[in-house]
Design a protein around this motif. Structure first.
Motif, PDB file in Angstrom:
ATOM      1  N   GLU A  10      -3.904 -35.743  -9.047  1.00  0.00           N
ATOM      2  CA  GLU A  10      -5.034 -35.270  -8.254  1.00  0.00           C
ATOM      3  C   GLU A  10      -4.787 -33.887  -7.654  1.00  0.00           C
ATOM      4  OE1 GLU A  10      -6.739 -38.165  -5.549  1.00  0.00           O
ATOM      5  OE2 GLU A  10      -5.917 -39.795  -6.781  1.00  0.00           O
ATOM      6  N   TRP A  11      -3.613 -33.309  -7.926  1.00  0.00           N
ATOM      7  CA  TRP A  11      -3.334 -31.957  -7.427  1.00  0.00           C
ATOM      8  C   TRP A  11      -4.093 -30.974  -8.298  1.00  0.00           C
ATOM      9  CZ3 TRP A  11       0.773 -30.195  -3.894  1.00  0.00           C
ATOM     10  CH2 TRP A  11       1.230 -31.228  -3.073  1.00  0.00           C
ATOM     11  N   ASP A  12      -4.876 -30.119  -7.646  1.00  0.00           N
ATOM     12  CA  ASP A  12      -5.688 -29.149  -8.371  1.00  0.00           C
ATOM     13  C   ASP A  12      -5.563 -27.779  -7.707  1.00  0.00           C
ATOM     14  OD1 ASP A  12      -7.245 -29.367  -6.044  1.00  0.00           O
ATOM     15  OD2 ASP A  12      -8.804 -30.563  -7.011  1.00  0.00           O
ATOM     16  N   ASP A  13      -6.380 -26.843  -8.131  1.00  0.00           N
ATOM     17  CA  ASP A  13      -6.324 -25.486  -7.579  1.00  0.00           C
ATOM     18  C   ASP A  13      -6.622 -25.457  -6.083  1.00  0.00           C
ATOM     19  OD1 ASP A  13      -5.665 -24.519 -10.068  1.00  0.00           O
ATOM     20  OD2 ASP A  13      -7.711 -23.881 -10.569  1.00  0.00           O
ATOM     21  N   GLU A  14      -7.518 -26.318  -5.610  1.00  0.00           N
ATOM     22  CA  GLU A  14      -7.848 -26.361  -4.186  1.00  0.00           C
ATOM     23  C   GLU A  14      -6.632 -26.808  -3.362  1.00  0.00           C
ATOM     24  OE1 GLU A  14     -11.401 -27.960  -1.268  1.00  0.00           O
ATOM     25  OE2 GLU A  14     -10.908 -29.172  -3.022  1.00  0.00           O
ATOM     26  N   VAL A  15      -5.908 -27.791  -3.849  1.00  0.00           N
ATOM     27  CA  VAL A  15      -4.698 -28.265  -3.171  1.00  0.00           C
ATOM     28  C   VAL A  15      -3.638 -27.166  -3.189  1.00  0.00           C
ATOM     29  CG1 VAL A  15      -2.797 -29.922  -3.321  1.00  0.00           C
ATOM     30  CG2 VAL A  15      -5.167 -30.706  -3.570  1.00  0.00           C
ATOM     31  N   ASP A  16      -3.465 -26.533  -4.342  1.00  0.00           N
ATOM     32  CA  ASP A  16      -2.487 -25.444  -4.462  1.00  0.00           C
ATOM     33  C   ASP A  16      -2.810 -24.326  -3.471  1.00  0.00           C
ATOM     34  OD1 ASP A  16      -0.207 -24.247  -6.131  1.00  0.00           O
ATOM     35  OD2 ASP A  16      -1.754 -22.673  -6.189  1.00  0.00           O
ATOM     36  N   PRO A  44      -7.870 -30.867   1.794  1.00  0.00           N
ATOM     37  CA  PRO A  44      -7.429 -29.492   1.521  1.00  0.00           C
ATOM     38  C   PRO A  44      -8.038 -28.444   2.446  1.00  0.00           C
ATOM     39  CG  PRO A  44      -8.424 -30.470  -0.455  1.00  0.00           C
ATOM     40  CD  PRO A  44      -8.488 -31.494   0.635  1.00  0.00           C
ATOM     41  N   GLY A  45      -9.276 -28.624   2.857  1.00  0.00           N
ATOM     42  CA  GLY A  45      -9.896 -27.638   3.746  1.00  0.00           C
ATOM     43  C   GLY A  45      -9.186 -27.580   5.091  1.00  0.00           C
ATOM     44  N   LEU A  46      -8.899 -28.717   5.657  1.00  0.00           N
ATOM     45  CA  LEU A  46      -8.175 -28.767   6.924  1.00  0.00           C
ATOM     46  C   LEU A  46      -6.772 -28.195   6.748  1.00  0.00           C
ATOM     47  CD1 LEU A  46      -7.922 -29.720   9.906  1.00  0.00           C
ATOM     48  CD2 LEU A  46      -7.056 -31.870   8.980  1.00  0.00           C
ATOM     49  N   THR A  47      -6.106 -28.587   5.683  1.00  0.00           N
ATOM     50  CA  THR A  47      -4.750 -28.098   5.427  1.00  0.00           C
ATOM     51  C   THR A  47      -4.745 -26.583   5.270  1.00  0.00           C
ATOM     52  OG1 THR A  47      -4.187 -30.194   4.384  1.00  0.00           O
ATOM     53  CG2 THR A  47      -2.738 -28.325   3.912  1.00  0.00           C
ATOM     54  N   ARG A  48      -5.685 -26.052   4.503  1.00  0.00           N
ATOM     55  CA  ARG A  48      -5.777 -24.601   4.290  1.00  0.00           C
ATOM     56  C   ARG A  48      -6.001 -23.865   5.608  1.00  0.00           C
ATOM     57  NH1 ARG A  48      -9.114 -24.800   0.574  1.00  0.00           N
ATOM     58  NH2 ARG A  48     -10.998 -24.661   1.828  1.00  0.00           N
ATOM     59  N   SER A  49      -6.780 -24.442   6.507  1.00  0.00           N
ATOM     60  CA  SER A  49      -7.031 -23.819   7.811  1.00  0.00           C
ATOM     61  C   SER A  49      -5.820 -23.939   8.737  1.00  0.00           C
ATOM     62  CB  SER A  49      -8.243 -24.474   8.477  1.00  0.00           C
ATOM     63  OG  SER A  49      -9.399 -24.222   7.727  1.00  0.00           O
ATOM     64  N   PHE A  50      -5.134 -25.058   8.680  1.00  0.00           N
ATOM     65  CA  PHE A  50      -4.018 -25.319   9.579  1.00  0.00           C
ATOM     66  C   PHE A  50      -2.750 -24.563   9.190  1.00  0.00           C
ATOM     67  CE2 PHE A  50      -0.267 -27.899  10.691  1.00  0.00           C
ATOM     68  CZ  PHE A  50      -0.386 -27.862  12.071  1.00  0.00           C
ATOM     69  N   MET A  51      -2.501 -24.375   7.913  1.00  0.00           N
ATOM     70  CA  MET A  51      -1.232 -23.815   7.451  1.00  0.00           C
ATOM     71  C   MET A  51      -0.910 -22.425   8.015  1.00  0.00           C
ATOM     72  SD  MET A  51       0.621 -25.939   5.721  1.00  0.00           S
ATOM     73  CE  MET A  51       0.068 -27.142   6.909  1.00  0.00           C
ATOM     74  N   PRO A  52      -1.856 -21.483   8.092  1.00  0.00           N
ATOM     75  CA  PRO A  52      -1.494 -20.183   8.676  1.00  0.00           C
ATOM     76  C   PRO A  52      -1.062 -20.298  10.143  1.00  0.00           C
ATOM     77  CG  PRO A  52      -3.528 -19.984   7.430  1.00  0.00           C
ATOM     78  CD  PRO A  52      -3.210 -21.459   7.520  1.00  0.00           C
ATOM     79  N   PHE A  53      -1.716 -21.171  10.883  1.00  0.00           N
ATOM     80  CA  PHE A  53      -1.337 -21.372  12.281  1.00  0.00           C
ATOM     81  C   PHE A  53       0.064 -21.972  12.361  1.00  0.00           C
ATOM     82  CE2 PHE A  53      -1.427 -24.232  16.069  1.00  0.00           C
ATOM     83  CZ  PHE A  53      -1.432 -23.243  17.030  1.00  0.00           C
ATOM     84  N   ASN A  54       0.322 -23.001  11.567  1.00  0.00           N
ATOM     85  CA  ASN A  54       1.642 -23.624  11.577  1.00  0.00           C
ATOM     86  C   ASN A  54       2.709 -22.651  11.077  1.00  0.00           C
ATOM     87  OD1 ASN A  54       3.107 -26.059  12.209  1.00  0.00           O
ATOM     88  ND2 ASN A  54       3.517 -26.194  10.036  1.00  0.00           N
ATOM     89  N   ALA A  55       2.358 -21.818  10.104  1.00  0.00           N
ATOM     90  CA  ALA A  55       3.313 -20.810   9.617  1.00  0.00           C
ATOM     91  C   ALA A  55       3.655 -19.838  10.743  1.00  0.00           C
ATOM     92  CB  ALA A  55       2.732 -20.068   8.416  1.00  0.00           C
ATOM     93  N   HIS A  56       2.668 -19.488  11.577  1.00  0.00           N
ATOM     94  CA  HIS A  56       2.979 -18.626  12.721  1.00  0.00           C
ATOM     95  C   HIS A  56       4.008 -19.302  13.622  1.00  0.00           C
ATOM     96  CE1 HIS A  56       2.794 -16.121  16.268  1.00  0.00           C
ATOM     97  NE2 HIS A  56       2.669 -17.238  16.952  1.00  0.00           N
ATOM     98  N   LEU A  57       3.790 -20.570  13.930  1.00  0.00           N
ATOM     99  CA  LEU A  57       4.709 -21.265  14.825  1.00  0.00           C
ATOM    100  C   LEU A  57       6.122 -21.335  14.243  1.00  0.00           C
ATOM    101  CD1 LEU A  57       2.433 -24.195  16.050  1.00  0.00           C
ATOM    102  CD2 LEU A  57       2.965 -22.046  17.244  1.00  0.00           C
ATOM    103  N   LEU A  58       6.224 -21.499  12.929  1.00  0.00           N
ATOM    104  CA  LEU A  58       7.537 -21.611  12.301  1.00  0.00           C
ATOM    105  C   LEU A  58       8.179 -20.267  11.971  1.00  0.00           C
ATOM    106  CD1 LEU A  58       6.978 -24.621   9.882  1.00  0.00           C
ATOM    107  CD2 LEU A  58       8.402 -24.576  11.937  1.00  0.00           C
ATOM    108  N   PHE A  59       7.381 -19.277  11.604  1.00  0.00           N
ATOM    109  CA  PHE A  59       7.956 -18.026  11.096  1.00  0.00           C
ATOM    110  C   PHE A  59       7.587 -16.783  11.898  1.00  0.00           C
ATOM    111  CE2 PHE A  59       7.010 -20.669   7.238  1.00  0.00           C
ATOM    112  CZ  PHE A  59       8.307 -21.092   7.023  1.00  0.00           C
ATOM    113  N   GLY A  60       6.507 -16.838  12.670  1.00  0.00           N
ATOM    114  CA  GLY A  60       6.047 -15.647  13.366  1.00  0.00           C
ATOM    115  C   GLY A  60       6.073 -15.755  14.879  1.00  0.00           C
TER     116      GLY A  60
END
Length: 182
Positions: A10-16, A44-60
């Motif tokens: 079920e992994w597709d371009d949207e998940v990627d 995937p929509g929630l994940t795509r929105s959340f990941m940049p914020f979480n990346a800030h907390l972990l890396f920025g």
């Protein structure tokens, strides 16, 4: 487990695309992403929105990796999140914490006075949804305004993740390296 990781077929371009901001291409698959992200991509929509914020907390974040991991380990313990405790124990070790410091942080104790302030603030945020004036004033002697903001959002985000992971029944990744790459 209430929600299992998304099956490989079920992994597709949207998940990627949802994981592209957090993981390199070679890790954007059910095994490489780990249980938490492989479960989160069921939305995937929630994940795509959340990941940049979480990346800030972990890396920025303006917090040091060590300070960030102390706070995450404390809130993960307070929220009884086995996934987060195990995952961030490994990340804490990578950030320079010792096993003794990690165990102490989980108990809310530290030998260093600034570390103790971080743990106290984390406990207050978790229990009271605020930092007391006394703790804020003491922290302000060691952290600047941006670091204080990053601390509050780190604790809040990892409390939310603990709630989600516990509710979904996400199991720790025993075989996965916990450090994310960008």
């Amino acid at each position: 487990m209430r929600l299992s990781p998304l099956p490989a077929d079920e992994w597709d371009d949207e998940v990627d695309a949802a994981l592209a901001g957090m993981l390199p291409k070679r890790r954007r698959n059910p095994q490489g992403a780990g249980n938490a992200l492989a479960t989160m991509v069921r939305h995937p929509g929630l994940t795509r929105s959340f990941m940049p914020f979480n990346a800030h907390l972990l890396f920025g974040s303006t917090l040091s990796a060590r300070t960030r991991e102390l706070a995450i380990l404390r809130v993960a313990t307070l929220r009884n999140s086995p996934y987060e405790v195990e995952h961030h124990t490994a990340m804490g070790l990578a950030a320079g914490l010792t096993l003794e410091e990690i165990e102490d942080a989980q108990r809310g104790a530290a030998h260093d006075s600034v570390d103790q302030l971080i743990l106290d603030a984390t406990t207050e945020l978790d229990r009271e949804s605020t930092i007391s004036d006394a703790t804020w004033a003491a922290l302000s002697e060691h952290l600047d305004e941006r670091q204080l903001i990053d601390l509050v959002f780190t604790v809040g985000t990892y409390a939310t993740l603990a709630i989600a992971f516990n509710t979904f029944g996400i199991e720790p990744d025993r075989e996965l390296e916990p450090e994310y790459e960008r």
